[in-house]
Write a protein that holds these residues in place. Structure first.
Motif, mmCIF file in Angstrom:
data_model
loop_
_atom_site.group_PDB
_atom_site.id
_atom_site.type_symbol
_atom_site.label_atom_id
_atom_site.label_comp_id
_atom_site.label_asym_id
_atom_site.label_seq_id
_atom_site.Cartn_x
_atom_site.Cartn_y
_atom_site.Cartn_z
ATOM 1 N N PRO A 161 4.677 1.245 -0.133
ATOM 2 C CA PRO A 161 5.708 1.043 0.895
ATOM 3 C C PRO A 161 5.335 -0.058 1.890
ATOM 4 C CG PRO A 161 5.236 3.382 0.605
ATOM 5 C CD PRO A 161 4.203 2.639 -0.183
ATOM 6 N N GLY A 162 6.317 -0.860 2.263
ATOM 7 C CA GLY A 162 6.120 -1.885 3.288
ATOM 8 C C GLY A 162 4.945 -2.798 2.981
ATOM 9 N N ARG A 163 4.085 -2.971 3.983
ATOM 10 C CA ARG A 163 2.918 -3.843 3.842
ATOM 11 C C ARG A 163 1.618 -3.045 3.760
ATOM 12 N NH1 ARG A 163 4.674 -9.028 2.588
ATOM 13 N NH2 ARG A 163 6.790 -9.188 3.444
ATOM 14 N N LEU A 164 1.750 -1.785 3.348
ATOM 15 C CA LEU A 164 0.565 -0.936 3.223
ATOM 16 C C LEU A 164 -0.441 -1.528 2.233
ATOM 17 C CD1 LEU A 164 -0.863 1.722 3.986
ATOM 18 C CD2 LEU A 164 0.383 2.828 2.108
ATOM 19 N N GLY A 165 0.063 -2.144 1.170
ATOM 20 C CA GLY A 165 -0.817 -2.741 0.171
ATOM 21 C C GLY A 165 -1.681 -3.835 0.748
ATOM 22 N N GLU A 166 -1.070 -4.732 1.534
ATOM 23 C CA GLU A 166 -1.852 -5.785 2.186
ATOM 24 C C GLU A 166 -2.893 -5.179 3.119
ATOM 25 O OE1 GLU A 166 2.071 -8.267 1.811
ATOM 26 O OE2 GLU A 166 1.519 -6.165 1.708
ATOM 27 N N TYR A 167 -2.484 -4.148 3.845
ATOM 28 C CA TYR A 167 -3.402 -3.503 4.784
ATOM 29 C C TYR A 167 -4.613 -2.921 4.061
ATOM 30 C CZ TYR A 167 -5.311 -0.253 8.197
ATOM 31 O OH TYR A 167 -6.165 0.428 9.029
ATOM 32 N N LEU A 168 -4.378 -2.176 3.002
ATOM 33 C CA LEU A 168 -5.480 -1.548 2.276
ATOM 34 C C LEU A 168 -6.365 -2.594 1.601
ATOM 35 C CD1 LEU A 168 -3.604 1.448 0.595
ATOM 36 C CD2 LEU A 168 -5.097 1.526 2.605
ATOM 37 N N GLY A 169 -5.744 -3.628 1.039
ATOM 38 C CA GLY A 169 -6.508 -4.654 0.346
ATOM 39 C C GLY A 169 -7.360 -5.499 1.273
ATOM 40 N N LEU A 170 -6.834 -5.817 2.445
ATOM 41 C CA LEU A 170 -7.561 -6.682 3.374
ATOM 42 C C LEU A 170 -8.599 -5.927 4.199
ATOM 43 C CD1 LEU A 170 -4.683 -8.976 4.722
ATOM 44 C CD2 LEU A 170 -6.383 -9.512 2.981
ATOM 45 N N THR A 171 -8.290 -4.714 4.590
ATOM 46 C CA THR A 171 -9.198 -3.978 5.478
ATOM 47 C C THR A 171 -10.175 -3.076 4.741
ATOM 48 O OG1 THR A 171 -7.744 -2.045 5.730
ATOM 49 C CG2 THR A 171 -7.379 -3.905 7.242
ATOM 50 N N GLY A 172 -9.846 -2.712 3.486
ATOM 51 C CA GLY A 172 -10.686 -1.752 2.779
ATOM 52 C C GLY A 172 -10.596 -0.366 3.390
ATOM 53 N N ALA A 173 -9.519 -0.108 4.143
ATOM 54 C CA ALA A 173 -9.345 1.186 4.816
ATOM 55 C C ALA A 173 -9.364 2.327 3.811
ATOM 56 C CB ALA A 173 -8.028 1.198 5.589
ATOM 57 N N ARG A 174 -9.886 3.453 4.247
ATOM 58 C CA ARG A 174 -10.008 4.611 3.369
ATOM 59 C C ARG A 174 -8.819 5.549 3.506
ATOM 60 N NH1 ARG A 174 -16.446 6.281 3.512
ATOM 61 N NH2 ARG A 174 -17.224 4.207 2.877
ATOM 62 N N LEU A 175 -8.427 6.118 2.380
ATOM 63 C CA LEU A 175 -7.401 7.151 2.374
ATOM 64 C C LEU A 175 -8.023 8.435 1.847
ATOM 65 C CD1 LEU A 175 -4.279 5.335 0.826
ATOM 66 C CD2 LEU A 175 -4.865 5.594 3.241
ATOM 67 N N ASN A 176 -7.631 9.562 2.431
ATOM 68 C CA ASN A 176 -8.109 10.845 1.909
ATOM 69 C C ASN A 176 -7.115 11.373 0.878
ATOM 70 O OD1 ASN A 176 -5.966 12.153 3.306
ATOM 71 N ND2 ASN A 176 -7.214 12.396 5.146
ATOM 72 N N GLY A 177 -7.413 12.540 0.333
ATOM 73 C CA GLY A 177 -6.583 13.088 -0.731
ATOM 74 C C GLY A 177 -5.134 13.264 -0.341
ATOM 75 N N LYS A 178 -4.885 13.809 0.845
ATOM 76 C CA LYS A 178 -3.514 14.018 1.296
ATOM 77 C C LYS A 178 -2.775 12.697 1.435
ATOM 78 C CE LYS A 178 -4.523 18.270 3.898
ATOM 79 N NZ LYS A 178 -4.562 18.894 5.246
ATOM 80 N N GLU A 179 -3.484 11.695 1.956
ATOM 81 C CA GLU A 179 -2.858 10.385 2.143
ATOM 82 C C GLU A 179 -2.556 9.713 0.800
ATOM 83 O OE1 GLU A 179 -4.767 9.082 6.454
ATOM 84 O OE2 GLU A 179 -6.001 8.939 4.646
ATOM 85 N N LEU A 180 -3.404 9.942 -0.190
ATOM 86 C CA LEU A 180 -3.156 9.382 -1.523
ATOM 87 C C LEU A 180 -1.871 9.946 -2.121
ATOM 88 C CD1 LEU A 180 -6.768 9.388 -2.996
ATOM 89 C CD2 LEU A 180 -5.328 7.370 -2.645
ATOM 90 N N ILE A 181 -1.650 11.221 -1.899
ATOM 91 C CA ILE A 181 -0.413 11.846 -2.383
ATOM 92 C C ILE A 181 0.783 11.226 -1.666
ATOM 93 C CG2 ILE A 181 0.920 13.983 -2.510
ATOM 94 C CD1 ILE A 181 -1.443 14.001 -4.396
ATOM 95 N N ALA A 182 0.700 11.136 -0.346
ATOM 96 C CA ALA A 182 1.809 10.612 0.457
ATOM 97 C C ALA A 182 2.114 9.155 0.121
ATOM 98 C CB ALA A 182 1.491 10.757 1.947
#
Length: 354
Positions: A161-182
């Protein structure tokens, strides 16, 4: 039901053939089940074999210890830095494997109980059924060390959704299990304590019927609600900042947001961005954005070219300096490379000429 005999001391990939079910265990827990040639080769060979085997109906992939897989073997790349294309074969096989998993004909289930990062997560995210727990940790941190979002993630992240992909790719931010589902990067959340029972139940079903497997997993799964402080609750800020044209503009916009009340979460993320390889960030941003208009096959071909040219240090030596700082000397102080002066159009133009 026959079970293949394995040497627990030596094999980093354990394979069990139990009736119509095939179970793969990534078995290098001391190194967080990193992906090396010893992993890629048997995994690719077995998946190819099972796809043609009428007796094989369901494939389960899991990891030993506290990780599913922490991604590629960085020391392998570093040790081969002075040998031309020392890692060419394993990289090619890995990209073939990524494509194969996305297009696999048999039902696959990933049981992801712990760390799942980078290339390791490519063995999870494309699955028809990817099961995560409260201990699951996902990230794509490659850009920070001068590498790029690879193993099909320029395709997968670009479709979030939106620019979440750019955010995760550039920052290396971590997602937990619940966030992966969402976010849509996993399909089911099962409490860790129930995971062994779920696996046993899937074995007893002895089928690859998608409806039956899906229903069984759903019986063990729980609905999730992400926490209020989750990054997924910051979508409007992410979309605003990470839609900018360049890495410099993204950082500038993010700095502006960081100064606003309630945005203290941005400060450490911004610090990490500024510490990352500018070259890796520029290539990752361009790759994810191009991924939106590309097929999976096109993304994998592009990523393969970028990977090989990065390992050849044709654009910069950032990746080797990043690996040195992170895993060799462990000083976490990578030295800036002169290549940072490249514009991102120049970088991509050079790197895609194979």
């Amino acid at each position: 039901m026959a079970q293949e005999t394995v040497n627990l001391e030596q094999e980093v990939v354990l394979v069990e053939e139990l009736g119509n079910v095939r179970v793969v265990t990534l078995n290098n827990p001391k190194q967080l089940n990193i992906i090396s040639p010893k992993v890629v080769e048997p995994l690719a060979a077995n998946l190819e074999k099972w796809e043609e085997d009428e007796k094989a109906k369901l494939v389960i992939i899991k990891g030993a210890g506290r990780a599913f897989s922490a991604g590629g073997d960085l020391k392998m790349f570093y040790n081969g830095r002075n040998s031309k294309d020392s890692c060419l074969e394993v990289v090619y096989r890995m990209y073939w494997l990524c494509n194969h998993i996305h297009t696999y004909k048999k039902t696959m289930v990933a049981l992801v109980h712990g760390i799942s990062m980078g290339g390791g997560a490519s063995l999870m995210a494309p699955m028809k059924f990817s099961v995560v727990t409260e201990k699951t940790v996902f990230s794509t941190p490659e850009a920070s060390i001068g590498f790029h979002t690879d193993c099909g993630f320029s395709y997968m992240l670009s479709r979030l959704p939106g620019r979440l992909g750019e955010y995760l790719g550039l920052t290396g931010a971590r997602l937990n299990g619940k966030e992966l589902i969402a976010a849509g990067l996993a399909t089911h959340f099962v409490p860790l304590e129930k995971l062994p029972e779920l696996e046993k139940h899937l074995l007893s079903l002895n089928t690859g019927d998608e409806d039956a497997v899906g229903f069984a997993i759903k019986e063990f799964s729980t609905d999730v609600q992400i926490d209020e402080e989750s990054i997924l609750k910051k979508q409007s800020i992410i979309d605003e900042c990470f839609s900018k044209d360049s890495v410099a503009d993204i950082i500038s916009s993010f700095e502006t947001e960081a100064g606003k009340e309630g945005n203290g979460w941005i400060v450490p993320v911004l610090k990490g961005l500024k510490r990352s390889s500018p070259t890796g960030l520029k290539i990752t941003l361009r790759s994810i954005r191009e991924g939106r208009k590309q097929t999976l096959s096109e993304c994998l071909k592009k990523e393969f070219r970028i990977t090989i040219h990065t390992l050849r240090a044709r654009i910069s030596g950032d990746v080797y300096e990043g690996i040195r700082a992170l895993t060799i000397d462990k000083d976490n102080s990578p030295k800036v490379c002169l290549s940072h002066s490249h514009t991102h159009s120049h970088i991509f133009g050079d790197i895609l000429c194979f």
